[in-house]
Design an enzyme around this catalytic site. Sequence first.
Site, short mmCIF file in Angstrom:
data_model
loop_
_atom_site.label_atom_id
_atom_site.label_comp_id
_atom_site.label_asym_id
_atom_site.label_seq_id
_atom_site.Cartn_x
_atom_site.Cartn_y
_atom_site.Cartn_z
CB SER A 1 -4.46 -10.58 1.16
OG SER A 1 -3.44 -9.72 1.62
CE LYS B 1 -4.25 -1.57 0.00
NZ LYS B 1 -5.20 -1.25 -1.09
#
Lengths: 100, 321
Positions: free
Chosen positions: B272, B54
């Site tokens: 994830s 991110k």
Amino acid sequence: MAVTITIPTALRQYAGGQASLTLEAETVGTLLHGLVETYPDLGRHLFNEQGKLRNFVNVYVGDEDIRYLDGEETRLQGSETVSIIPAIAGGSGDTSYAAP
Amino acid sequence: MIDHAVQHLDDRRQPLELVGNTPLLRLERIDPDLPPGVQVYAKAEWYNLGGSVKDRPALWMIRAGERCGQLRPGMRIADATSGNTGIAYATLGAALGYPVTLALPANASAERKRILRALGAELILTDAAEGMDLAIRTIRALVAHEPERYFYPDQYNNPANPQAHYETTGPEIWQQTEGQVTHFVAALGTSGTFMGTARYLREQCPDVYLVAVQPDSPYHALEGVKHMATTQLLPGIYDTTLPDAIEEISSEQAFVMARRLARREGLLVGISAAANVAVALQVARQLTAGVVVTILCDSASRYLSERFWEESEWVESGEGI
């Protein structure tokens, strides 16, 4: 006795859009199975192929995680609310992002 | 002595230079039965300054905000997230001199709140029972009330999010595989990683096969991943026509893969990331030759309090991985 169970946003589409439901149940297990009998589409989201609660599904009686009570055998008095809580606390939301 | 010191300082790096250019790791031990002509690689995104993939979109959205004048010195970056994006804002905000305000449900994990506070972020804790809805409403109300004070990046609809991956993740994968990548696998959250990377790779090689990863249910444990089929609002940056295939993965399969990556590869990665590898291996097993690349979004350090690490190594609902 009649016990109320709340359903998280992500699963309401499989429960006729309802946020909560009141069912007759003596234990958390019978309550959850009663919920799935009423709304069979919920089944695969809550239980695995062996019929056991999927290990990341969070179920609370009041403020207590059933993992720290008696699991599905946790007995219900009728006065408490049982809640299925989102598996992820926080993050960036999911369906919740649709909120205006 | 002085000459030596000056020479040494020439090697210095600024913290922001640690965003991007992450290593591409070959996963060789995770599945010994892969066909000999098939290789699986993964981007180690925890090498980013803020510890996750991110950082890339967060930096690009901040820079885009600066360029168009929406983000100016003295303003605060504001968003509703307790996930990696929040940590990326807090990290980069600190590095760039922008204070950060984040709204998150009060039941977000203690370790997340501690990381955010340690980085100096201001946290607005909202009623846990109201989930992210209330956190989002809270931050939007705050920004609407004082638009001159807050910059709201809106990662779901900000084109700078996929652009970060188009300009960094995609080219890095292309160069690190020497143009040999044949398959790209990534989960959809905001869809920024998939969209930007996939678009770049497709431009380099029209035949590259693009696989999007999805949870098998809207109720899942894959933090940062969004169940697109049932969401009430698709991210504005998501182009449904780009994936060649969408593969579903269960949360249990991701847990098994997370444990397996730790114990077979020495890679402690997040849930994830493990989901991405599980699908990458499913894709790889069907090939006779190819180079499959996926993304390890973050390390396991933010998930170590999860119960699944303690569960038995292989047994999960009888389903093969």
